[in-house]
Scaffold this active site. Sequence first.
Site, PDB file in Angstrom:
ATOM      1  CB  SER A  49      -0.867   0.000   1.263  1.00  0.00           C
ATOM      2  OG  SER A  49      -1.388   1.300   1.508  1.00  0.00           O
ATOM      3  CE1 TYR A  93      -3.370  -2.035   5.069  1.00  0.00           C
ATOM      4  CE2 TYR A  93      -2.880   0.216   4.381  1.00  0.00           C
ATOM      5  CZ  TYR A  93      -3.245  -1.086   4.059  1.00  0.00           C
ATOM      6  OH  TYR A  93      -3.472  -1.432   2.750  1.00  0.00           O
TER       7      TYR A  93
HETATM    8  N1  LIG Z   1      -8.588  -1.762  -1.474  1.00  0.00           N
HETATM    9  C1  LIG Z   1      -7.656  -0.844  -1.467  1.00  0.00           C
HETATM   10  O1  LIG Z   1      -7.929   0.323  -1.753  1.00  0.00           O
HETATM   11  C2  LIG Z   1      -6.245  -1.211  -1.137  1.00  0.00           C
HETATM   12  C3  LIG Z   1      -5.257  -0.223  -1.279  1.00  0.00           C
HETATM   13  C4  LIG Z   1      -3.933  -0.560  -0.990  1.00  0.00           C
HETATM   14  C5  LIG Z   1      -3.619  -1.841  -0.599  1.00  0.00           C
HETATM   15  N2  LIG Z   1      -4.598  -2.783  -0.462  1.00  0.00           N
HETATM   16  C6  LIG Z   1      -4.199  -4.125  -0.033  1.00  0.00           C
HETATM   17  O2  LIG Z   1      -4.827  -5.092  -0.850  1.00  0.00           O
HETATM   18  C7  LIG Z   1      -4.963  -6.309  -0.132  1.00  0.00           C
HETATM   19  C8  LIG Z   1      -6.383  -6.826  -0.284  1.00  0.00           C
HETATM   20  O3  LIG Z   1      -7.258  -5.872   0.314  1.00  0.00           O
HETATM   21  P1  LIG Z   1      -8.769  -5.677  -0.152  1.00  0.00           P
HETATM   22  O4  LIG Z   1      -8.959  -4.224  -0.348  1.00  0.00           O
HETATM   23  O5  LIG Z   1      -9.128  -6.639  -1.228  1.00  0.00           O
HETATM   24  O6  LIG Z   1      -9.489  -6.021   1.241  1.00  0.00           O
HETATM   25  P2  LIG Z   1     -10.743  -6.916   1.639  1.00  0.00           P
HETATM   26  O7  LIG Z   1     -11.797  -6.839   0.605  1.00  0.00           O
HETATM   27  O8  LIG Z   1     -11.060  -6.542   3.036  1.00  0.00           O
HETATM   28  O9  LIG Z   1     -10.150  -8.405   1.601  1.00  0.00           O
HETATM   29  C9  LIG Z   1      -9.167  -8.802   2.517  1.00  0.00           C
HETATM   30  C10 LIG Z   1      -8.927 -10.292   2.361  1.00  0.00           C
HETATM   31  O10 LIG Z   1      -7.954 -10.673   3.349  1.00  0.00           O
HETATM   32  C11 LIG Z   1      -8.449 -11.798   4.051  1.00  0.00           C
HETATM   33  N3  LIG Z   1      -8.005 -11.858   5.441  1.00  0.00           N
HETATM   34  C12 LIG Z   1      -8.058 -10.889   6.383  1.00  0.00           C
HETATM   35  N4  LIG Z   1      -7.647 -11.371   7.559  1.00  0.00           N
HETATM   36  C13 LIG Z   1      -7.333 -12.680   7.349  1.00  0.00           C
HETATM   37  C14 LIG Z   1      -6.869 -13.732   8.200  1.00  0.00           C
HETATM   38  N5  LIG Z   1      -6.652 -13.555   9.505  1.00  0.00           N
HETATM   39  N6  LIG Z   1      -6.649 -14.957   7.659  1.00  0.00           N
HETATM   40  C15 LIG Z   1      -6.880 -15.174   6.336  1.00  0.00           C
HETATM   41  N7  LIG Z   1      -7.320 -14.210   5.493  1.00  0.00           N
HETATM   42  C16 LIG Z   1      -7.548 -12.990   6.007  1.00  0.00           C
HETATM   43  C17 LIG Z   1      -9.971 -11.622   4.011  1.00  0.00           C
HETATM   44  O11 LIG Z   1     -10.578 -12.896   4.175  1.00  0.00           O
HETATM   45  P3  LIG Z   1     -11.415 -13.370   5.467  1.00  0.00           P
HETATM   46  O12 LIG Z   1     -11.942 -12.143   6.159  1.00  0.00           O
HETATM   47  O13 LIG Z   1     -12.437 -14.251   4.866  1.00  0.00           O
HETATM   48  O14 LIG Z   1     -10.423 -14.136   6.283  1.00  0.00           O
HETATM   49  C18 LIG Z   1     -10.182 -11.109   2.605  1.00  0.00           C
HETATM   50  O15 LIG Z   1     -10.251 -12.182   1.697  1.00  0.00           O
HETATM   51  C19 LIG Z   1      -4.568  -5.995   1.317  1.00  0.00           C
HETATM   52  O16 LIG Z   1      -3.255  -6.452   1.569  1.00  0.00           O
HETATM   53  C20 LIG Z   1      -4.631  -4.479   1.378  1.00  0.00           C
HETATM   54  O17 LIG Z   1      -3.761  -3.965   2.351  1.00  0.00           O
HETATM   55  C21 LIG Z   1      -5.889  -2.492  -0.717  1.00  0.00           C
END
Ligand SMILES: NC(=O)c1ccc[n+]([C@@H]2O[C@H](COP(=O)([O-])OP(=O)(O)OC[C@H]3O[C@@H](n4cnc5c(N)ncnc54)[C@H](OP(=O)(O)O)[C@@H]3O)[C@@H](O)[C@H]2O)c1
Length: 246
Positions: A144, A157
């Site tokens: 990120s 974070y």
């Molecule tokens: N969306 C953005 O704008 C953005 C920007 C920069 C970086 N990112 C990065 O992109 C990545 C994906 O984020 P996203 O936006 O797609 O978020 P999201 O929709 O909240 O999805 C997060 C995923 O991580 C899994 N997860 C969380 N805790 C977990 C645990 N303890 N064990 C196993 N799985 C776990 C969740 O699955 P369960 O809850 O089912 O376990 C879910 O599948 C992250 O690393 C985030 O930091 C996102």
Amino acid sequence: MTQPLTSRIALVTGASRGIGYATARALAKRGAHIVAVARTQGGLEELDDEIRKDGGQATLVPLSLTDCDGIARLGAALHERHGKIDILVGNAGIAGPSSPLGHVDLKSWNDVLSINVTANFQLIRCMEPLLKKSDAGRAVFVTSGAANKATAYLGPYATSKAALETLVRVWANETASTNIRVNLFNPGPIRTRMRASVFPGEDPMTLDTPEQAAEFIVPMCAADWTETGKFYDYKTRTLMSFHPPT
Ligand SMILES: NC(=O)c1ccc[n+]([C@@H]2O[C@H](COP(=O)([O-])OP(=O)(O)OC[C@H]3O[C@@H](n4cnc5c(N)ncnc54)[C@H](OP(=O)(O)O)[C@@H]3O)[C@@H](O)[C@H]2O)c1
């Protein structure tokens, strides 16, 4: 569509929704067998249904990545079943609290570091031998902009993503002379549950979708991807050496 990833084994963490879900689907469409890790059984089953509809295959692994022994058991099971993996997408993450550091409690701090950093360290430890068995092991970790911006009120974070970036760079250096290529992907703002939880006032329809971002993770997982130790910035569509501009 051509099937450039046919018979590749791809482990994707955080595959129950958001960017991980979309990446798993996009890799499966290219022929990869997906090993999908997350806690939410319903999200994993929905992914499985979609992948099957597309003619692909998945193995569902309901697991919390806070369970380091569980990650080790997964490595052993994959070794037993496939003898290797070809692709690792370390995508799972949590945002943690939106508070000044002084208001962050220790449990929240530990949770964020555990999922965003320690789990990826354990994945590296347990999956490196399997990636080395591949003719072209590829690993992509999702970071990120908060890491480099040191974003206020997202301390755990931002710190976790900075640590992840260094962890991944170290591993890229250590594996530079092997068949493994290791890189980071910075999605920028993407329409997911995590983004909505951190920025509730933002109109999600102004953001790119996880499916759009996932299309740029796919080539980083392919055998013909040769770069290692690099950072792909989705927003600017730029592959760069560390550190990206803020
Ligand atoms: N969306 C953005 O704008 C953005 C920007 C920069 C970086 N990112 C990065 O992109 C990545 C994906 O984020 P996203 O936006 O797609 O978020 P999201 O929709 O909240 O999805 C997060 C995923 O991580 C899994 N997860 C969380 N805790 C977990 C645990 N303890 N064990 C196993 N799985 C776990 C969740 O699955 P369960 O809850 O089912 O376990 C879910 O599948 C992250 O690393 C985030 O930091 C996102």
